[in-house]
Design a protein around this motif. Sequence first.
Motif, short mmCIF file in Angstrom:
data_model
loop_
_atom_site.label_atom_id
_atom_site.label_comp_id
_atom_site.label_asym_id
_atom_site.label_seq_id
_atom_site.Cartn_x
_atom_site.Cartn_y
_atom_site.Cartn_z
N LYS A 1 0.86 -1.17 0.00
CA LYS A 1 0.00 0.00 0.00
C LYS A 1 0.90 1.23 0.00
O LYS A 1 1.92 1.26 0.68
N THR A 2 0.51 2.24 -0.76
CA THR A 2 1.32 3.44 -0.84
C THR A 2 0.76 4.58 0.00
O THR A 2 1.43 5.59 0.18
N GLY A 3 -0.47 4.41 0.51
CA GLY A 3 -1.03 5.42 1.39
C GLY A 3 -1.48 6.69 0.70
O GLY A 3 -1.80 7.67 1.35
N GLY A 4 -1.51 6.71 -0.61
CA GLY A 4 -1.96 7.90 -1.33
C GLY A 4 -3.45 8.12 -1.19
O GLY A 4 -4.19 7.25 -0.74
N ASP A 5 -3.89 9.29 -1.59
CA ASP A 5 -5.29 9.65 -1.54
C ASP A 5 -6.00 9.12 -2.79
O ASP A 5 -5.69 9.54 -3.91
N VAL A 6 -6.94 8.22 -2.59
CA VAL A 6 -7.64 7.59 -3.72
C VAL A 6 -8.40 8.64 -4.53
O VAL A 6 -8.38 8.62 -5.76
N ASN A 7 -9.06 9.58 -3.86
CA ASN A 7 -9.82 10.61 -4.58
C ASN A 7 -8.92 11.48 -5.44
O ASN A 7 -9.28 11.81 -6.58
N GLU A 8 -7.76 11.86 -4.93
CA GLU A 8 -6.81 12.65 -5.73
C GLU A 8 -6.31 11.85 -6.92
O GLU A 8 -6.18 12.37 -8.03
N PHE A 9 -6.01 10.58 -6.69
CA PHE A 9 -5.54 9.71 -7.78
C PHE A 9 -6.59 9.63 -8.88
O PHE A 9 -6.30 9.82 -10.07
N VAL A 10 -7.84 9.36 -8.50
CA VAL A 10 -8.91 9.22 -9.49
C VAL A 10 -9.15 10.55 -10.21
O VAL A 10 -9.39 10.55 -11.42
N ALA A 11 -9.06 11.65 -9.51
CA ALA A 11 -9.26 12.97 -10.14
C ALA A 11 -8.24 13.24 -11.23
O ALA A 11 -8.51 14.01 -12.17
N ALA A 12 -7.08 12.61 -11.15
CA ALA A 12 -6.03 12.82 -12.15
C ALA A 12 -6.06 11.80 -13.29
O ALA A 12 -5.29 11.91 -14.24
N GLU B 1 -7.98 1.57 -1.15
CA GLU B 1 -6.65 2.05 -0.77
C GLU B 1 -5.76 1.96 -2.00
O GLU B 1 -5.94 1.09 -2.85
N LEU B 2 -4.79 2.86 -2.07
CA LEU B 2 -3.86 2.83 -3.20
C LEU B 2 -2.70 1.89 -2.94
O LEU B 2 -2.11 1.89 -1.86
N TRP B 3 -2.41 1.11 -3.96
CA TRP B 3 -1.25 0.23 -4.02
C TRP B 3 -0.50 0.67 -5.27
O TRP B 3 -0.61 0.03 -6.31
N GLY B 4 0.16 1.80 -5.21
CA GLY B 4 0.77 2.37 -6.41
C GLY B 4 -0.32 2.93 -7.29
O GLY B 4 -1.06 3.83 -6.89
N THR B 5 -0.49 2.37 -8.51
CA THR B 5 -1.55 2.82 -9.41
C THR B 5 -2.72 1.83 -9.43
O THR B 5 -3.57 1.88 -10.32
N PRO C 1 -7.22 1.93 -13.25
CA PRO C 1 -7.72 2.69 -14.39
C PRO C 1 -6.59 3.08 -15.33
O PRO C 1 -6.01 4.15 -15.23
N ARG C 2 -6.23 2.20 -16.23
CA ARG C 2 -5.16 2.44 -17.20
C ARG C 2 -5.71 3.26 -18.36
O ARG C 2 -6.91 3.26 -18.62
N ARG C 3 -4.84 3.92 -19.08
CA ARG C 3 -5.27 4.79 -20.18
C ARG C 3 -6.10 4.03 -21.22
O ARG C 3 -7.13 4.49 -21.69
N GLU C 4 -5.65 2.84 -21.60
CA GLU C 4 -6.32 2.08 -22.66
C GLU C 4 -7.54 1.30 -22.19
O GLU C 4 -8.43 1.02 -22.98
N SER C 5 -7.54 0.90 -20.92
CA SER C 5 -8.66 0.11 -20.41
C SER C 5 -8.62 0.09 -18.89
O SER C 5 -7.61 0.42 -18.28
N THR C 6 -9.73 -0.32 -18.33
CA THR C 6 -9.77 -0.58 -16.89
C THR C 6 -9.32 -2.02 -16.72
O THR C 6 -9.86 -2.94 -17.35
N THR C 7 -8.31 -2.22 -15.87
CA THR C 7 -7.80 -3.56 -15.61
C THR C 7 -8.38 -4.05 -14.29
O THR C 7 -8.17 -3.43 -13.25
N VAL C 8 -9.13 -5.15 -14.34
CA VAL C 8 -9.70 -5.76 -13.14
C VAL C 8 -8.85 -6.99 -12.86
O VAL C 8 -8.66 -7.84 -13.73
N TYR C 9 -8.32 -7.08 -11.64
CA TYR C 9 -7.46 -8.20 -11.27
C TYR C 9 -8.31 -9.35 -10.74
O TYR C 9 -9.16 -9.16 -9.89
#
Length: 140
Positions: A3-14, A40-44, A70-78
Amino acid sequence: MKKTGGDVNEFVAAVRPAKRQRDAVRMIDLLRDVTGREPELWGTIIGFGSCHYRSAAGSEGDAPIAAFSPRRESTTVYTLRTAAHGERLANLGPHETGVSCLYIKDLDAVDAGVLREIVAEDYRRVLAGETGDTTYTVTD
């Protein structure tokens, strides 16, 4: 993975393009609903819950229990193994697969109920320990 502890809302906004950003918001709602956990963020990667895994081949590490990116080309679901979802995948709608990844270019074009079933089944299997060659221990 950690986990990277980043803000999920900020990540998604970008996230770009805007369609992928809208899809990310919908995926967060879907995974939150299925897992009952907060993102929670785990990197991207946006993950829900965490576990420690160990494969029969000896590799091990930490990972989210359910996750997408949320990758540029597609949403990747693990997923645990896409092959385990054969009939569901046939009914999902347009997508591509990797061994443990489901690539969705247009979330509006797939059946949300089927996607929910795929995520829910993998989540249930990890919690129940029904994952074949790999063992998972839930850590939160």
